[in-house]
Structures are given as structure tokens and as C-alpha cells.
Write a protein that holds these residues in place. Structure first.
Motif, PDB file in Angstrom:
ATOM      1  N   ALA A   1       0.830  -1.210   0.000  1.00 52.83           N
ATOM      2  CA  ALA A   1       0.000   0.000   0.000  1.00 52.83           C
ATOM      3  C   ALA A   1       0.862   1.256   0.000  1.00 52.83           C
ATOM      4  O   ALA A   1       0.614   2.199  -0.770  1.00 52.83           O
TER       5      ALA A   1
ATOM      6  N   LEU B   1       1.018   3.377  -3.413  1.00 53.42           N
ATOM      7  CA  LEU B   1       0.443   4.721  -3.445  1.00 53.42           C
ATOM      8  C   LEU B   1       1.496   5.773  -3.781  1.00 53.42           C
ATOM      9  O   LEU B   1       1.203   6.768  -4.455  1.00 53.42           O
TER      10      LEU B   1
ATOM     11  N   ARG C   1       1.487   8.487  -7.149  1.00 55.58           N
ATOM     12  CA  ARG C   1       1.306   9.897  -6.786  1.00 55.58           C
ATOM     13  C   ARG C   1       1.100  10.826  -7.986  1.00 55.58           C
ATOM     14  O   ARG C   1       0.132  11.604  -7.994  1.00 55.58           O
TER      15      ARG C   1
ATOM     16  N   ALA D   1      -2.331  10.113  -9.447  1.00 54.92           N
ATOM     17  CA  ALA D   1      -3.434  10.425  -8.532  1.00 54.92           C
ATOM     18  C   ALA D   1      -3.590  11.931  -8.335  1.00 54.92           C
ATOM     19  O   ALA D   1      -4.717  12.438  -8.272  1.00 54.92           O
TER      20      ALA D   1
ATOM     21  N   TYR E   1      -4.962  13.569  -2.331  1.00 52.56           N
ATOM     22  CA  TYR E   1      -4.051  12.422  -2.414  1.00 52.56           C
ATOM     23  C   TYR E   1      -3.277  12.257  -1.110  1.00 52.56           C
ATOM     24  O   TYR E   1      -3.123  11.150  -0.600  1.00 52.56           O
TER      25      TYR E   1
ATOM     26  N   PHE F   1      -3.308   9.026   1.179  1.00 52.67           N
ATOM     27  CA  PHE F   1      -2.043   8.334   1.455  1.00 52.67           C
ATOM     28  C   PHE F   1      -1.815   8.201   2.958  1.00 52.67           C
ATOM     29  O   PHE F   1      -1.438   7.132   3.454  1.00 52.67           O
TER      30      PHE F   1
ATOM     31  N   SER G   1      -1.785   4.638   4.981  1.00 56.46           N
ATOM     32  CA  SER G   1      -0.495   4.273   5.568  1.00 56.46           C
ATOM     33  C   SER G   1      -0.549   4.239   7.091  1.00 56.46           C
ATOM     34  O   SER G   1      -0.064   3.289   7.722  1.00 56.46           O
TER      35      SER G   1
END
Length: 220
Positions: A6, A10, A14, A17, A26, A30, A34
Motif C-alpha cells: 500500500a 500509493l 502519486r 493520482a 491524495y 495516502f 499508511s
């Protein structure tokens, strides 16, 4: 494994997104993903740190506890350079990708990896179980992948500018300084962020027993 996929996944997404949902949203997404996975893993680690085989016992040796705490404190100074941009982390300001070559980056281009290695060494030394050893190996391997992945993303984004920074810095701590490719400037370390990290370490030292008791109440 879920956190590593993850987190790195992610990070790789970036640019894509941010174009579609914006830099702030974003960053929030994130952070939520996280941090949520990190909290679960931290609680699980706390509750199972003595699982497996006891490989060594050094907790009774004089000086070991102080050594572990000092190593842990140093690890946090490397782990949290992102506090320099706390408003961006909280998405109050627009999050950006920065190309740094100051402060702790003069020591190592990837301070979070170095901090994680130091943290793992300290805690594996103190606990001495096979579970902790395997967990530390996994964390270190994930951060080593992050070194490669991070350099690839910065190279793609900044091109020759990043290659120039790469030539003047090193992954291995102090290597660029020893080779004369970099110069340490102590005034760059006089920043509120470092005081914040030192304060956090003091708070963690005080709250550590409370944290252990609190996580033990969660049956994971």
C-alpha cells in the motif's frame, strides 16, 4: 506485506493520482491508508514481540538499556525529516515533492531508511527473539526497496537535477562526506523540527510503559 504494498504502491501512483484528485486529497488518502495499516502492524508487533525462539538475552547486561534508548533516539532523528513540511503532511499547504540537499540529506540521501535500520538494530538487540529478527529483516528490506523506488521516482521527475544531487550525496551515511563530495553545515540542523523530534522522543520515553500496557489490552 500489506503495508509495504500500500505504501510503495500509493507512492508510485502519486503523479497519476494528483492529476485526478488533487495533491491535498491524495495526501489525505495516502496518510489515512499508511497510518491505519501502520497502527495495526505496530500493535501486532508489540503484542507478539516475544513470540518464536529466544535467540539471545542481553537485557540484564549493564549499559544495554541505555544503548538501546540512545540508538532509538538517534533513529528518530533520521526517521522524521518529513516534519520539516508538517503543514504539507497535514494537507494544510499544498503537498509538493522536494529535492533536498541540506541538513540530514548531507549525511544520507535516504534518512528514513537509515533511521529504520538503527531502530531495528536497537530493538532486535533488546528483545532477541526470532519474531523480532524476522520483522526487522522485513522492515529493512522494505526500506531498501524504498531507496531504489524513491531514486527512480525522483530521477523521472527531476532528471539531470536529481542526478547532480545523487552525485553529491550518498545512501550509506557519511560516505559522501568522507569522500569529500559533501560538506556538513551544522547551522542547517538548528531547526524547530529537530526540537520537535527531540520532544517526541522524550514523550515516547515517558509514555512507553503506558503504551505497552494499552496495546496489551488489544487481543491481536
Amino acid at each position: 506485506m500489506s503495508f509495504a504494498i500500500a505504501h510503495s504502491g500509493l507512492a508510485a501512483l502519486r503523479p497519476w493520482a494528483e492529476q485526478r484528485i488533487g495533491a491535498r486529497f491524495y495526501r489525505i488518502l495516502f496518510a489515512l491508508v499508511s497510518l491505519s495499516l501502520a497502527v495495526v502492524l505496530i500493535i501486532y508487533f508489540f503484542n507478539h514481540r516475544y513470540d518464536g525462539i529466544q535467540l539471545w538475552r542481553v537485557q540484564g547486561i549493564p549499559g544495554i538499556k541505555s544503548l538501546v534508548w540512545w540508538l532509538s533516539a538517534v533513529s528518530f532523528l533520521f526517521l522524521y525529516p518529513a516534519t520539516f513540511n508538517l503543514l504539507e503532511i497535514a494537507a494544510i499547504q499544498k503537498p509538493q515533492v522536494h529535492l533536498y540537499e541540506t541538513g540530514i540529506i548531507r549525511i544520507t540521501r535516504h534518512p528514513q531508511m537509515v533511521g529504520q535500520v538503527i531502530w531495528c538494530i536497537a530493538h532486535t538487540l533488546w528483545i532477541g527473539t526470532s519474531f523480532t529478527l524476522l520483522t526487522s529483516v522485513g522492515l529493512i528490506l522494505h526500506h531498501c526497496f524504498g531507496v531504489w523506488h524513491g531514486d527512480q521516482r525522483l530521477s523521472k521527475r527531476y532528471g539531470d537535477a536529481f542526478e547532480s544531487v545523487k552525485e553529491r550525496t550518498s545512501v550509506f551515511p557519511f560516505l559522501a562526506l568522507i569522500q569529500g563530495r559533501q560538506t556538513l553545515k551544522w547551522e542547517e540542523f538548528i531547526r524547530p523540527a529537530y526540537l520537535g523530534v527531540i520532544g517526541f522522543v522524550g514523550l515516547l520515553w515517558w509514555a512507553h510503559p503506558l503504551l505497552m500496557r494499552a496495546t496489551a489490552q488489544i487481543n491481536w
